[in-house]
Write an enzyme that holds these catalytic residues in place. Structure first.
Site, PDB file in Angstrom:
ATOM      1  CE  LYS A 123      20.663  -8.433  34.354  1.00 39.22           C
ATOM      2  NZ  LYS A 123      20.737  -7.510  33.210  1.00 39.22           N
ATOM      3  CD  GLU A 129      18.728   0.506  48.469  1.00 29.47           C
ATOM      4  OE1 GLU A 129      17.724   1.256  48.540  1.00 29.47           O
ATOM      5  OE2 GLU A 129      19.605   0.479  49.343  1.00 29.47           O
ATOM      6  CB  CYS A 184      15.114   5.210  42.626  1.00 29.59           C
ATOM      7  SG  CYS A 184      16.730   5.517  43.347  1.00 29.59           S
ATOM      8  CD  GLU A 192      10.091   4.750  40.053  1.00 27.15           C
ATOM      9  OE1 GLU A 192       9.947   3.546  39.822  1.00 27.15           O
ATOM     10  OE2 GLU A 192      11.023   5.217  40.721  1.00 27.15           O
TER      11      GLU A 192
HETATM   12  P1  TAP Z   1      14.167  -3.342  36.313  1.00 27.54           P
HETATM   13  O1  TAP Z   1      13.434  -3.677  35.096  1.00 27.54           O
HETATM   14  O2  TAP Z   1      13.666  -3.857  37.607  1.00 27.54           O
HETATM   15  O3  TAP Z   1      15.659  -3.880  36.056  1.00 27.54           O
HETATM   16  C1  TAP Z   1      16.675  -3.780  37.013  1.00 27.54           C
HETATM   17  C2  TAP Z   1      17.673  -4.877  36.751  1.00 27.54           C
HETATM   18  O4  TAP Z   1      17.065  -6.142  36.990  1.00 27.54           O
HETATM   19  C3  TAP Z   1      18.194  -4.937  35.323  1.00 27.54           C
HETATM   20  O5  TAP Z   1      19.538  -5.353  35.331  1.00 27.54           O
HETATM   21  C4  TAP Z   1      17.296  -5.985  34.712  1.00 27.54           C
HETATM   22  O6  TAP Z   1      17.822  -6.581  33.560  1.00 27.54           O
HETATM   23  C5  TAP Z   1      17.181  -6.980  35.836  1.00 27.54           C
HETATM   24  N1  TAP Z   1      16.023  -7.850  35.801  1.00 27.54           N
HETATM   25  C6  TAP Z   1      14.896  -7.741  35.060  1.00 27.54           C
HETATM   26  N2  TAP Z   1      14.053  -8.751  35.346  1.00 27.54           N
HETATM   27  C7  TAP Z   1      14.654  -9.519  36.288  1.00 27.54           C
HETATM   28  C8  TAP Z   1      14.280 -10.701  37.017  1.00 27.54           C
HETATM   29  N3  TAP Z   1      13.108 -11.285  36.830  1.00 27.54           N
HETATM   30  N4  TAP Z   1      15.140 -11.203  37.934  1.00 27.54           N
HETATM   31  C9  TAP Z   1      16.329 -10.600  38.165  1.00 27.54           C
HETATM   32  N5  TAP Z   1      16.742  -9.497  37.496  1.00 27.54           N
HETATM   33  C10 TAP Z   1      15.916  -8.953  36.587  1.00 27.54           C
HETATM   34  O7  TAP Z   1      14.353  -1.801  36.529  1.00 27.54           O
HETATM   35  P2  TAP Z   1      14.967  -0.754  35.521  1.00 27.54           P
HETATM   36  O8  TAP Z   1      13.949  -0.463  34.479  1.00 27.54           O
HETATM   37  O9  TAP Z   1      16.296  -1.219  35.064  1.00 27.54           O
HETATM   38  O10 TAP Z   1      15.198   0.496  36.491  1.00 27.54           O
HETATM   39  C11 TAP Z   1      14.211   1.358  36.816  1.00 27.54           C
HETATM   40  C12 TAP Z   1      13.674   1.087  38.208  1.00 27.54           C
HETATM   41  O11 TAP Z   1      14.735   0.932  39.155  1.00 27.54           O
HETATM   42  C13 TAP Z   1      12.828   2.211  38.718  1.00 27.54           C
HETATM   43  O12 TAP Z   1      11.655   1.703  39.258  1.00 27.54           O
HETATM   44  C14 TAP Z   1      13.677   2.851  39.808  1.00 27.54           C
HETATM   45  O13 TAP Z   1      13.017   3.523  40.796  1.00 27.54           O
HETATM   46  C15 TAP Z   1      14.446   1.710  40.317  1.00 27.54           C
HETATM   47  N6  TAP Z   1      15.704   2.188  40.913  1.00 27.54           N
HETATM   48  C16 TAP Z   1      15.796   2.180  42.261  1.00 27.54           C
HETATM   49  C17 TAP Z   1      16.927   2.662  42.873  1.00 27.54           C
HETATM   50  C18 TAP Z   1      17.010   2.645  44.347  1.00 27.54           C
HETATM   51  S1  TAP Z   1      18.449   2.916  45.011  1.00 27.54           S
HETATM   52  N7  TAP Z   1      15.994   2.422  45.107  1.00 27.54           N
HETATM   53  C19 TAP Z   1      18.007   3.114  42.106  1.00 27.54           C
HETATM   54  C20 TAP Z   1      17.884   3.091  40.725  1.00 27.54           C
HETATM   55  C21 TAP Z   1      16.717   2.603  40.132  1.00 27.54           C
HETATM   56  P3  TAP Z   1      17.497  -5.896  32.124  1.00 27.54           P
HETATM   57  O14 TAP Z   1      18.045  -4.524  32.174  1.00 27.54           O
HETATM   58  O15 TAP Z   1      18.245  -6.716  31.173  1.00 27.54           O
HETATM   59  O16 TAP Z   1      16.025  -5.947  31.952  1.00 27.54           O
END
Ligand code: TAP
Length: 487
Positions: A185, A259, A293, A391
């Protein structure tokens, strides 16, 4: 009834990238309508214009996709030798390389990141990941788990919006190399390149059901990771959602890699080459608008050179160009969504309220439409400030100073996260000394934000667990025990 989703391939003659007006879900090798017919729009964050309408996967679609992945896992895919699987991965890698220009433009349109990053970093790394893991497919007895290593089964994979296609490659390439099948997804705000990747799977003649792409929102991700038919969860995203997923799968036999977030320290010692360090500070936090991240979002600079480094940094930031992501001279693109812009704005305002000093390049003008935030530096930051602890995931640098190396390491480690750190010094012994003390999954020395498919990547503490990349990235997709059979 006519489908609202268009499946016919678009004519070759259209522009560099051909984004269709709408997309279905990619299940069992075909684009199909979602069971309940829901959809949502994805917009270009630089203009707020709708790019395309995308299907919204519900619980029944998750069932269909997991069933297709299971059939493929137990059918054709599991009967292939490692070298045959590797050929599919090589083919995908080659098609990604051939369609690189189109994928780079699509990623910049959907995400807002500058074309020079998607063209020179994201897409080449995607191809490199598939090439790298293609080479592993027939050598899994050397993956570190012995000759009995076998695939885990069906992987449920959920990825964020900051590196949409690259995160997909990090997830799908090792999973397929090890003989698993996947349901992935993408993030709600960046589904386009995952859907183009689905076309690439068709182009590569990948057997149906080996890769399934479900577009949707957080609820779709929740239904996927909680589905009893998957054997492994691979998640990249926020620490908050990662914790919720860990609770969901607790007590099940599912393997998981998480991650999560970070608050990386970029440490500049007084013997560092200042010009190089300033370039590394800029790359550390302003690459990809700081939506990284492992960003170097906290600059720890030794007090004796702090003014010199900051003067040089301000001069360098005044040369950065913010604007149209498709202009190849652009350094800083758009913020990915209105929601993310709101979060960055709220945290930057907290920096003002808590007494830190805000600076942005005086000549930096923001476009009227779209989501934008100027490169921003906060000085006078203390460890208690929210901008030093939380963050921000945006182009905002928090500057702290230190007097001794011990103090630098202590401040760098003073965070619930443990994903990345950088060290700038001319002394090799100091690099080793610091790397042994920093609680971070990756420590860069005299560079920052460098990625390579051969290097493992992952965190300590609240930055998650498991490693992706390199030989270490195979282990989460392999098991030495008989995999559970769930249908
Ligand atoms: P999230 O809100 O956590 O979303 C990540 C993914 O999870 C999206 O596809 C999201 O869908 C989905 N999601 C949301 N709620 C969920 C649930 N309850 N169960 C399962 N999946 C769910 O993060 P984001 O805003 O997309 O990304 C930013 C964060 O990702 C930052 O904190 C960043 O540090 C972290 N990040 C970490 C890494 C590594 S490698 N450590 C790399 C990139 C990003 P939707 O988009 O539809 O909400």
């Amino acid at each position: 009834m006519t489908s609202v989703f268009e499946y016919a391939p678009a004519p070759e003659s259209m522009a560099v990238v051909d984004i269709r007006p709408s997309y279905g879900l990619f299940i069992d090798g075909q684009f199909v309508d979602p069971v309940d017919g829901g959809s949502f729009a994805t917009v270009n964050p630089a203009t707020e214009e709708v790019l395309t309408e995308v299907a919204l996967a519900g619980a029944q679609d998750v069932d269909r996709a997991v069933a297709a992945a299971r059939r493929a896992y137990e059918g054709a895919w599991s009967r292939l030798s490692g070298s045959e699987r590797g050929k599919y991965l090589f083919r995908i890698a080659r098609i990604v390389a051939e369609r690189a220009r189109e994928l780079a433009v699509a990623e910049s349109l959907d995400n807002g990141k500058p074309i020079k990053e998607t063209r020179d970093i994201d897409v080449p790394l995607v191809a490199a990941h598939f090439f790298y893991y293609a080479g592993w497919a027939d050598k899994l007895e050397h993956a570190g788990l012995g000759p009995d290593a076998r695939p885990v089964g069906v992987a449920g994979q959920v990825i964020p919006w900051n590196f949409p296609l690259l995160m997909l490659a990090w997830k799908i390439a090792p999973a397929l190399a090890c003989g698993n099948t996947v349901v992935l997804k993408p993030a709600e705000t960046t589904p386009v390149t995952a859907l183009l990747f689905a076309e690439i799977c068709q182009q590569a003649d990948l057997p149906p059901g080996v890769v399934n792409i479900l577009t949707g929102a957080g609820e779709t991700g929740q239904a996927l990771v909680g589905h009893p038919g998957i054997d492994k969860v691979a998640f990249t995203g926020s620490t908050e959602v990662g914790k919720a997923i860990a609770r969901t799968i607790a007590g099940t036999a599912k393997k998981a890699t998480l991650e999560l977030g970070g608050k990386g320290a970029n440490i500049v010692f007084d013997d560092a080459p200042v010009d190089q360090a300033v370039e590394g500070i800029v790359t550390g936090i302003f690459f990809n608008q700081g939506h990284v991240c492992c960003a170097g979002s906290r600059l720890l600079v030794q007090e004796s050179i702090a003014e010199e480094v900051l003067d040089s940094l301000r001069r360098r930031l005044s040369t950065l160009r913010l604007g149209d992501p498709l202009d190849k001279n652009t350094d800083i693109g758009a913020i990915n969504s209105a929601a993310q812009l709101e979060r960055i704005t709220e945290l930057a305002d907290a920096g003002d309220a808590e007494g830190a000093g805000r600076w942005s390049p005086p000549g930096c003008r923001l476009p009227e439409r779209g989501f934008w935030f100027p490169p921003t530096v906060f000085t006078g930051v203390t460890q208690a400030h929210r901008i030093a602890r939380e963050e921000i995931f945006g182009p905002v640098l928090s500057v702290l100073t230190f007097r001794t190396p011990d103090e630098a390491v202590e401040k760098a480690n003073n965070t619930p996260y443990g994903l990345s750190a950088g060290v700038w010094t001319e002394k090799g012994s100091r690099i080793l000394w610091a790397a042994n003390r920093l609680r971070a999954g990756v420590v860069w020395a005299n560079t920052f934000n460098r990625f390579d498919p051969t290097s493992p990547f992952g965190g300590y503490k609240e930055s998650g667990y498991g490693r992706e990349g390199g030989r270490h990235g195979l282990a989460p997709y392999l098991t030495t025990s008989e995999p559970a059979r769930r249908l």
